[in-house]
Design an enzyme around this catalytic site. Structure first.
Site, PDB file in Angstrom:
ATOM      1  N   LYS B 187       6.040  10.684   7.471  1.00 25.44           N
ATOM      2  CA  LYS B 187       7.462  10.515   7.151  1.00 25.44           C
ATOM      3  C   LYS B 187       7.610  10.036   5.715  1.00 25.44           C
ATOM      4  O   LYS B 187       7.264   8.902   5.388  1.00 25.44           O
ATOM      5  CB  LYS B 187       8.151   9.518   8.079  1.00 25.44           C
ATOM      6  CG  LYS B 187       9.671   9.645   7.925  1.00 25.44           C
ATOM      7  CD  LYS B 187      10.446   8.398   8.243  1.00 25.44           C
ATOM      8  CE  LYS B 187      10.418   7.322   7.199  1.00 25.44           C
ATOM      9  NZ  LYS B 187      11.382   7.469   6.108  1.00 25.44           N
ATOM     10  N   GLU B 261      -0.182  -1.348   3.401  1.00 26.36           N
ATOM     11  CA  GLU B 261      -0.310  -1.551   1.948  1.00 26.36           C
ATOM     12  C   GLU B 261       1.083  -1.938   1.482  1.00 26.36           C
ATOM     13  O   GLU B 261       1.976  -1.098   1.424  1.00 26.36           O
ATOM     14  CB  GLU B 261      -0.824  -0.267   1.316  1.00 26.36           C
ATOM     15  CG  GLU B 261      -1.524  -0.495   0.006  1.00 26.36           C
ATOM     16  CD  GLU B 261      -0.557  -0.428  -1.126  1.00 26.36           C
ATOM     17  OE1 GLU B 261      -0.015  -1.508  -1.464  1.00 26.36           O
ATOM     18  OE2 GLU B 261      -0.319   0.643  -1.654  1.00 26.36           O
ATOM     19  N   CYS B 295       3.708  -1.268  -6.525  1.00 31.52           N
ATOM     20  CA  CYS B 295       3.371  -2.462  -5.749  1.00 31.52           C
ATOM     21  C   CYS B 295       2.317  -3.307  -6.465  1.00 31.52           C
ATOM     22  O   CYS B 295       2.296  -4.522  -6.329  1.00 31.52           O
ATOM     23  CB  CYS B 295       2.902  -2.067  -4.363  1.00 31.52           C
ATOM     24  SG  CYS B 295       1.636  -0.805  -4.397  1.00 31.52           S
ATOM     25  N   GLU B 392       8.951 -10.268  -5.337  1.00 29.68           N
ATOM     26  CA  GLU B 392       8.655  -8.964  -5.907  1.00 29.68           C
ATOM     27  C   GLU B 392       9.978  -8.313  -6.309  1.00 29.68           C
ATOM     28  O   GLU B 392      10.874  -8.148  -5.485  1.00 29.68           O
ATOM     29  CB  GLU B 392       7.937  -8.084  -4.882  1.00 29.68           C
ATOM     30  CG  GLU B 392       7.511  -6.760  -5.475  1.00 29.68           C
ATOM     31  CD  GLU B 392       6.867  -5.828  -4.462  1.00 29.68           C
ATOM     32  OE1 GLU B 392       7.308  -5.810  -3.318  1.00 29.68           O
ATOM     33  OE2 GLU B 392       5.918  -5.117  -4.855  1.00 29.68           O
TER      34      GLU B 392
END
Lengths: 329, 481
Positions: B187, B261, B295, B392
């Site tokens: 997906k 992850e 990331c 983040e």
């Protein structure tokens, strides 16, 4: 022999009197400490940056501007044992009027010849604004006594050279004898007098490491160089995007620290318009716009000019004409 | 020569859109065929740089996910039974088709994601092909991977990927799954579905057996349905830590294998003996690559106090030369933010940084009127207590902190809930090794940043997730070992 800057400073103020750096050249050890205290160079990162700037896409108006700018920055060069007055006259004529079919083509910055050829070059470019540059100081090896090197310089200047391209003593540099190299440059600068600008050639291919090239750049600038130049064009590795990028960083940092602007001249191995434009991108994005001018940036080249002219014709006409539509010399 | 006044301005150099043919609508890719969603739902995908609608894409519901998983289950009866060398042929074929269609895919990715063509062309696509080539090489050598003489595949892999590197994350997931004999239901993110659908076409072009790769497009609900589906044997997710936690809860107690992850807040440590010019390049690459939507971005710069001013001056000068604008222009360094939602999040966090007293700086930089844009931004005077040093941001926003000793640098670098990446800049080799050993991060780069390679395992510590992708280690996640 004096080891300080000439008494009468040239219009480009001598760097040795620059604030904060005046005492760096006081002794061998202070000079060594300073040069070895410069930030290191990471070879992989430097080359990656040079390569990434090489992917800038320069088209249409930017390309037209870049081609003319590059032509105006060429030091059209002949440095052969077989050079004759006739050859030098032809070179001078080409420097003044690179493309007889299009009078809008700018002249090159200079013609660059051996000292004994300076009078013929002078005559060929008289009144045009094209400068005469001469390689002196026992070019290209630099292996001669100081007296011989200085005589070489004086002869060139007396014959009318506007610019002197000197080679440094790579042996002394590699042996760590920085003060000797510094003093030689200072002495040559003095011999140039107020009229001739001094380009200092490091022969980067022989200095071998990027750290050495950065040290040599600062050493040259501390000693009063008006230009720092990569190479003679006589060794295997000459100007590369990476070593030129490094020297551009050095002149940028030097001006930030001292207020003195120094020019950069990559020489040898730049043969195509595409390569030349990549170098202009390096200048633009590293040292900045202030260096995008033939007073501060030059190409040492012989065959580059014809490719620039052919690309210029292509841009003007939409067609690629070929090598017979530009002059061989 | 007469002194010219005009600057050396680069003329626009846009890559042609004509190389890619985007259809007005796309279906789901199930069992080798494109099909509409069972309930006929669709959603639009837009170009973040212009807000132009690129295409309409089917929105998968539970029934569609179920169909896709069944197709993958059926394909699992034959796909892993093929000799490894046969599976390798398909992977090699896919890799070569990706190379051949590289320009088309790069332009497509730039249109759908908003990232500069320079990056899709020079970073994403070469890496995508490299991942398929690399894993093709493993397909017939799994008995030599260190997991016993005959490691078995797990079954059906349900994979959910993010929007920051749509095609690259697909390659990270699909290539090892196929090489090890698993079948796939993938997906893609709802804002960037197009390159996955083009990849479906690549699979057909390569003659890949039906059902081995299935693509279901949709939002988080489709992802949740896939993760929860009982027919899925392995879940692989790349994305935000919040979603990762939800997935971990869903999968807990089932026999499914899971790799995550997730987010990061990477520290980029610059010591005073660093190669400064290259360090500045690395800082720029660390935080402004892909608009900071990475990331493993080096979003916390830790500079030794003695060189702080020098580094900041050089950094500001360098950031001022970055070119922001049309992502299809080959000279663009900074493209658009992927979505309005993401732009709002970046804006909010940056505003909070300012409100908390950090000093904000951006170069003079004109933002296009259409699309989602955020100027490259630095925050100085940041401390560990600032939100911009902890959360983040996933955008082109760098927080600058200082340290005095290597111990302090390590302590600050590790003082984060995340642990994905870190960078060390120093000319002293022994310091690189000493500091790298003490950093709790899955990847530690020295004198470089954001370097990726299929042979090198990638993954995190703590809230950055678990499991590794790439390299020999990455195979383990798809093998019954």
């Amino acid at each position: 022999m004096p080891t300080t800057a000439p008494a009468a400073p040239a219009p480009d103020a001598s760097a040795a009197s620059a604030p904060g750096l005046a005492d760096v050249t006081a002794s061998d050890s202070t000079l060594r400490r300073f040069l070895h205290g410069l930030p290191g160079v990471d070879a992989v990162g430097l080359e990656a940056r040079a390569a990434s700037l090489g992917t800038r896409s320069i088209k249409t108006t930017a390309k037209a501007y870049a081609l003319d700018l590059a032509i105006s920055m060429v030091d059209l060069t002949t440095l052969e044992g077989a050079d004759t007055p006739g050859k030098v006259r032809a070179l001078g004529a080409k420097a003044v009027r690179p493309d007889p079919t299009d009078r809008a083509t700018p002249s090159t910055a200079a013609v660059c010849v051996y000292p004994d050829m300076v009078p013929f070059a002078r005559e060929a470019v008289a009144g045009s604004g094209v400068k005469v540059a001469s390689v002196a100081t026992a070019f290209p090896a630099g292996r001669a006594s100081m007296a011989v090197k200085l005589a070489d310089v004086r002869e060139a200047v007396a014959a009318g050279a506007d610019e002197v391209d000197m080679v440094i003593d790579r042996g002394a540099f590699l042996a760590g004898d920085y003060l000797k190299v510094h003093d030689e440059i200072t002495a040559v600068k003095e011999a140039c007098g107020a009229s001739a600008r001094l380009k200092v050639i490091f022969e980067t291919g022989e200095l071998s490491t990027y750290d050495n090239i950065r040290r040599a750049s600062w050493l040259g600038m501390l000693a009063g160089a008006d230009f720092i130049k990569t190479s003679t064009g006589k060794v295997a590795v000459n100007a590369t995007p990476a070593n030129t990028l490094l020297m551009l960083e050095a002149v940028r940092d030097f001006r930030a620290q001292t207020g003195v602007q120094v020019g950069v001249k990559p020489a040898g191995g730049i043969r195509t318009a595409k390569d030349a434009i990549k170098f202009l991108v390096l200048v633009n994005e590293t040292a900045g716009e202030d260096w995008l001018d033939n007073h501060w940036f030059r190409f040492g080249a012989s065959s580059l000019l014809n490719d620039l002219l052919m690309q210029r014709q292509k841009l003007a006409t939409g067609r690629y004409s070929g090598p017979d539509y530009v002059t061989v010399d | 020569m007469e002194k010219r006044t005009s600057a050396f301005e680069y003329a626009p150099a846009p890559e042609s859109r004509a190389v890619v043919d985007i259809a007005p609508s796309y279906g789901l890719f199930i069992d080798g065929e494109f099909a509409e969603a069972a309930d006929g739902k669709v959603f639009k995908t837009v170009s973040p740089a212009t807000e132009e609608v690129l295409s309409e894409v089917a929105e998968a519901g539970e029934a569609d996910v179920d169909r896709a998983v069944r197709a993958a289950r059926k394909a699992f009866e034959t796909w892993p039974a093929l000799p490894g060398a046969e599976r390798a042929k398909y992977l090699f074929r896919i890799a070569r088709i990706i190379q051949e269609r590289g320009r088309e895919l790069a332009v497509l990715e730039t249109l759908d994601n908003g990232k500069p063509i320079r990056e899709t062309r020079d970073a994403d696509l070469p890496l995508v092909a490299a991942h398929f080539f690399y894993h093709a090489g493993w397909a017939d050598k799994l008995s030599h991977a260190g997991y016993g003489p005959d490691p078995r595949p797990l079954g059906v892999a349900g994979q959910v990927i993010p929007w920051n590197f749509p095609l690259l994350m697909l390659a990270w997931k699909v290539a090892p799954a196929l090489a090890t004999g698993n079948t796939v239901v993938l997906k893609p993110a709802e804002t960037t579905p197009l390159s996955a659908l083009f990849f479906a076409d690549v699979c057909r072009q390569a003659g890949l057996p039906k059902g081995v790769v299935n693509i279901v497009t949709g939002d988080g609900r489709a992802g949740a349905a896939l993760v929860a589906h009982p027919g899925v044997d392995k879940v692989a997710f790349t994305g935000s830590t919040a979603v990762g936690k939800q997935i971990a809860r869903t999968v807990a107690g089932t026999r499914k294998k899971l790799t995550l992850e997730l987010g990061g807040k990477g520290a980029n440590i610059v010591f005073d003996d660093a190669p400064l010019d290259q360090a500045v390049e690395g800082i720029v690459n660390g935080i402004f690559f892909n608009q900071g939507q990475v990331c493993c971005a080096g979003s916390r710069l830790l500079v030794q106090e003695s060189v702080h001013d020098e580094v900041l001056d050089a950094l500001k000068r360098r950031v001022s030369t970055l070119r922001l604008g049309d992502p299809l222009d080959k000279n663009t360094d900074i493209g658009a933010i992927n979505s309005a939602q993401q732009l709002a999040r970046i804006t909010e966090l940056a505003d909070r940084g300012e409100a908390e007293g950090a000093e904000r700086w951006s170069p003079a930089c004109e933002l296009p009127e259409q699309g989602y844009w955020f100027a490259p931004t630095l925050f100085t005077n940041v401390t560990q207590a600032h939100t911009v040093a902890r959360d983040e941001i996933f955008g082109p926003v760098l927080s600058v902190l200082t340290f005095r000793t290597p111990d302090e640098a390590v302590a600050k670098a590790n003082n984060t809930p995340y642990g994905l990446s870190a960078g060390i800049w120093t000319e002293k080799g022994s310091r690189i090794l000493a500091v790298a050993n003490r950093l709790r991060a899955g990847v530690v780069w020295s004198n470089t940043f954001n370097k990726f390679d299929p042979t090198s395992p990638f993954g995190g510590y703590k809230e950055s997730g678990f499991g590794r992708e790439g390299g020999r280690h990455g195979l383990e996640a798809y093998l019954d070992v």
